[in-house]
Design a protein around this motif. Structure first.
Motif, PDB file in Angstrom:
ATOM      1  N   GLU A  23     -31.563  48.446  33.526  1.00  0.00           N
ATOM      2  CA  GLU A  23     -32.915  48.814  33.082  1.00  0.00           C
ATOM      3  C   GLU A  23     -33.964  47.958  33.776  1.00  0.00           C
ATOM      4  OE1 GLU A  23     -33.159  48.947  28.811  1.00  0.00           O
ATOM      5  OE2 GLU A  23     -31.212  49.955  28.669  1.00  0.00           O
ATOM      6  N   LEU A  24     -33.782  47.757  35.079  1.00  0.00           N
ATOM      7  CA  LEU A  24     -34.683  46.913  35.868  1.00  0.00           C
ATOM      8  C   LEU A  24     -35.905  47.721  36.296  1.00  0.00           C
ATOM      9  CD1 LEU A  24     -35.282  44.249  37.310  1.00  0.00           C
ATOM     10  CD2 LEU A  24     -33.854  45.051  39.213  1.00  0.00           C
ATOM     11  N   THR A  25     -37.067  47.239  35.904  1.00  0.00           N
ATOM     12  CA  THR A  25     -38.330  47.848  36.287  1.00  0.00           C
ATOM     13  C   THR A  25     -39.186  46.781  36.946  1.00  0.00           C
ATOM     14  OG1 THR A  25     -38.250  49.380  34.415  1.00  0.00           O
ATOM     15  CG2 THR A  25     -40.399  49.029  35.440  1.00  0.00           C
ATOM     16  N   GLU A  36     -39.113  43.589  34.215  1.00  0.00           N
ATOM     17  CA  GLU A  36     -38.194  43.220  33.150  1.00  0.00           C
ATOM     18  C   GLU A  36     -36.882  43.965  33.334  1.00  0.00           C
ATOM     19  OE1 GLU A  36     -40.634  46.515  32.493  1.00  0.00           O
ATOM     20  OE2 GLU A  36     -41.428  44.539  32.071  1.00  0.00           O
ATOM     21  N   GLY A  37     -35.859  43.472  32.630  1.00  0.00           N
ATOM     22  CA  GLY A  37     -34.538  44.090  32.654  1.00  0.00           C
ATOM     23  C   GLY A  37     -33.586  43.253  31.823  1.00  0.00           C
ATOM     24  N   TRP A  38     -32.287  43.459  32.028  1.00  0.00           N
ATOM     25  CA  TRP A  38     -31.286  42.650  31.354  1.00  0.00           C
ATOM     26  C   TRP A  38     -30.017  42.613  32.196  1.00  0.00           C
ATOM     27  CZ3 TRP A  38     -26.672  44.798  29.559  1.00  0.00           C
ATOM     28  CH2 TRP A  38     -26.645  46.186  29.440  1.00  0.00           C
ATOM     29  N   ASP A  39     -29.197  41.605  31.969  1.00  0.00           N
ATOM     30  CA  ASP A  39     -27.907  41.473  32.627  1.00  0.00           C
ATOM     31  C   ASP A  39     -26.942  40.784  31.661  1.00  0.00           C
ATOM     32  OD1 ASP A  39     -28.483  38.712  32.803  1.00  0.00           O
ATOM     33  OD2 ASP A  39     -29.120  38.860  34.882  1.00  0.00           O
ATOM     34  N   CYS A  40     -25.804  40.326  32.159  1.00  0.00           N
ATOM     35  CA  CYS A  40     -24.786  39.743  31.285  1.00  0.00           C
ATOM     36  C   CYS A  40     -25.240  38.461  30.598  1.00  0.00           C
ATOM     37  CB  CYS A  40     -23.508  39.489  32.067  1.00  0.00           C
ATOM     38  SG  CYS A  40     -23.673  38.255  33.373  1.00  0.00           S
ATOM     39  N   VAL A  41     -26.287  37.820  31.110  1.00  0.00           N
ATOM     40  CA  VAL A  41     -26.808  36.595  30.488  1.00  0.00           C
ATOM     41  C   VAL A  41     -27.762  36.947  29.351  1.00  0.00           C
ATOM     42  CG1 VAL A  41     -28.127  34.464  30.894  1.00  0.00           C
ATOM     43  CG2 VAL A  41     -26.506  35.299  32.623  1.00  0.00           C
ATOM     44  N   GLY A  42     -28.549  38.014  29.515  1.00  0.00           N
ATOM     45  CA  GLY A  42     -29.488  38.425  28.479  1.00  0.00           C
ATOM     46  C   GLY A  42     -30.691  39.158  29.041  1.00  0.00           C
ATOM     47  N   ARG A  43     -31.668  39.400  28.188  1.00  0.00           N
ATOM     48  CA  ARG A  43     -32.917  40.049  28.610  1.00  0.00           C
ATOM     49  C   ARG A  43     -33.758  39.052  29.385  1.00  0.00           C
ATOM     50  NH1 ARG A  43     -33.850  44.874  27.739  1.00  0.00           N
ATOM     51  NH2 ARG A  43     -32.722  46.053  26.183  1.00  0.00           N
ATOM     52  N   PHE A  44     -34.533  39.575  30.347  1.00  0.00           N
ATOM     53  CA  PHE A  44     -35.357  38.705  31.173  1.00  0.00           C
ATOM     54  C   PHE A  44     -36.634  39.406  31.592  1.00  0.00           C
ATOM     55  CE2 PHE A  44     -32.370  40.831  34.050  1.00  0.00           C
ATOM     56  CZ  PHE A  44     -33.242  41.422  34.962  1.00  0.00           C
ATOM     57  N   THR A  45     -37.585  38.605  32.044  1.00  0.00           N
ATOM     58  CA  THR A  45     -38.787  39.107  32.695  1.00  0.00           C
ATOM     59  C   THR A  45     -38.805  38.553  34.115  1.00  0.00           C
ATOM     60  OG1 THR A  45     -40.141  37.251  31.941  1.00  0.00           O
ATOM     61  CG2 THR A  45     -40.114  39.234  30.543  1.00  0.00           C
ATOM     62  N   PHE A  46     -39.475  39.256  35.008  1.00  0.00           N
ATOM     63  CA  PHE A  46     -39.698  38.797  36.374  1.00  0.00           C
ATOM     64  C   PHE A  46     -41.190  38.632  36.568  1.00  0.00           C
ATOM     65  CE2 PHE A  46     -35.666  40.554  38.472  1.00  0.00           C
ATOM     66  CZ  PHE A  46     -35.255  39.320  38.955  1.00  0.00           C
ATOM     67  N   TYR A  62     -35.230  34.226  31.471  1.00  0.00           N
ATOM     68  CA  TYR A  62     -34.435  34.793  30.388  1.00  0.00           C
ATOM     69  C   TYR A  62     -35.149  34.481  29.072  1.00  0.00           C
ATOM     70  CZ  TYR A  62     -30.596  35.779  33.544  1.00  0.00           C
ATOM     71  OH  TYR A  62     -29.820  36.292  34.552  1.00  0.00           O
ATOM     72  N   ILE A  63     -35.262  35.489  28.212  1.00  0.00           N
ATOM     73  CA  ILE A  63     -35.983  35.348  26.951  1.00  0.00           C
ATOM     74  C   ILE A  63     -35.320  34.253  26.105  1.00  0.00           C
ATOM     75  CG2 ILE A  63     -36.835  36.545  24.888  1.00  0.00           C
ATOM     76  CD1 ILE A  63     -37.891  37.630  27.661  1.00  0.00           C
ATOM     77  N   GLY A  64     -36.083  33.206  25.805  1.00  0.00           N
ATOM     78  CA  GLY A  64     -35.593  32.109  24.983  1.00  0.00           C
ATOM     79  C   GLY A  64     -34.571  31.215  25.670  1.00  0.00           C
ATOM     80  N   GLN A  65     -34.451  31.329  26.989  1.00  0.00           N
ATOM     81  CA  GLN A  65     -33.454  30.554  27.727  1.00  0.00           C
ATOM     82  C   GLN A  65     -34.069  29.955  29.000  1.00  0.00           C
ATOM     83  OE1 GLN A  65     -29.464  32.287  28.066  1.00  0.00           O
ATOM     84  NE2 GLN A  65     -30.224  34.043  26.927  1.00  0.00           N
ATOM     85  N   HIS A  66     -33.241  29.785  29.995  1.00  0.00           N
ATOM     86  CA  HIS A  66     -33.603  29.152  31.260  1.00  0.00           C
ATOM     87  C   HIS A  66     -34.264  30.138  32.229  1.00  0.00           C
ATOM     88  CE1 HIS A  66     -29.676  31.002  31.753  1.00  0.00           C
ATOM     89  NE2 HIS A  66     -29.912  31.050  33.060  1.00  0.00           N
ATOM     90  N   ALA A  67     -34.783  29.583  33.331  1.00  0.00           N
ATOM     91  CA  ALA A  67     -35.415  30.382  34.379  1.00  0.00           C
ATOM     92  C   ALA A  67     -34.645  30.204  35.692  1.00  0.00           C
ATOM     93  CB  ALA A  67     -36.871  29.958  34.567  1.00  0.00           C
TER      94      ALA A  67
END
Length: 116
Positions: A23-25, A36-46, A62-67
């Motif tokens: 779901e990468l846009t 934004e999108g998601w992968d095996c680590v979690g949801r993320f923004t670019f 990554y939402i609530g995580q590392h960059a």
């Protein structure tokens, strides 16, 4: 140069293999990128920048995580290839490409046979 909309992409890491983003846009305007999108680590923004020369610099948060930092350039066929870098010792290749649903969207020139 870069079309806004749906994209496909993956990153690779030792011990993880190739991991696709879903779901990468991505949206491109005035030298800026958002997405934004998601992968095996979690949801993320670019968020980041691009140049007319085809260079791209992104921060994947990554939402609530590392960059993770992504640095790449257009490969000549519409894809962006480069390296991602995270915590010390963590890095690897990545690729991003526009999602094509229909071959009529591809920039293919018509070639006709010449008459001899």
């Amino acid at each position: 140069m870069f079309p806004s909309g749906r994209w496909k992409g993956f990153w690779e890491a030792a011990g993880w293999g190739r991991r696709w983003m879903d779901e990468l846009t991505l949206r491109f305007a005035g030298g800026r990128i958002e997405g934004e999108g998601w992968d095996c680590v979690g949801r993320f923004t670019f968020g980041g920048t691009y140049t007319d020369a085809g260079e791209l610099s992104l921060m994947k948060q990554y939402i609530g995580q590392h960059a993770i930092r992504y640095e790449g350039r257009v490969d000549g066929e519409g894809a962006v290839i480069g390296r991602w870098t995270g915590a010390p010792g963590w890095s690897g290749p990545f690729a991003l490409m526009p999602a094509i649903d229909d071959v009529s969207q591809l920039p293919i020139a018509t070639v006709s046979a010449g008459s001899d």
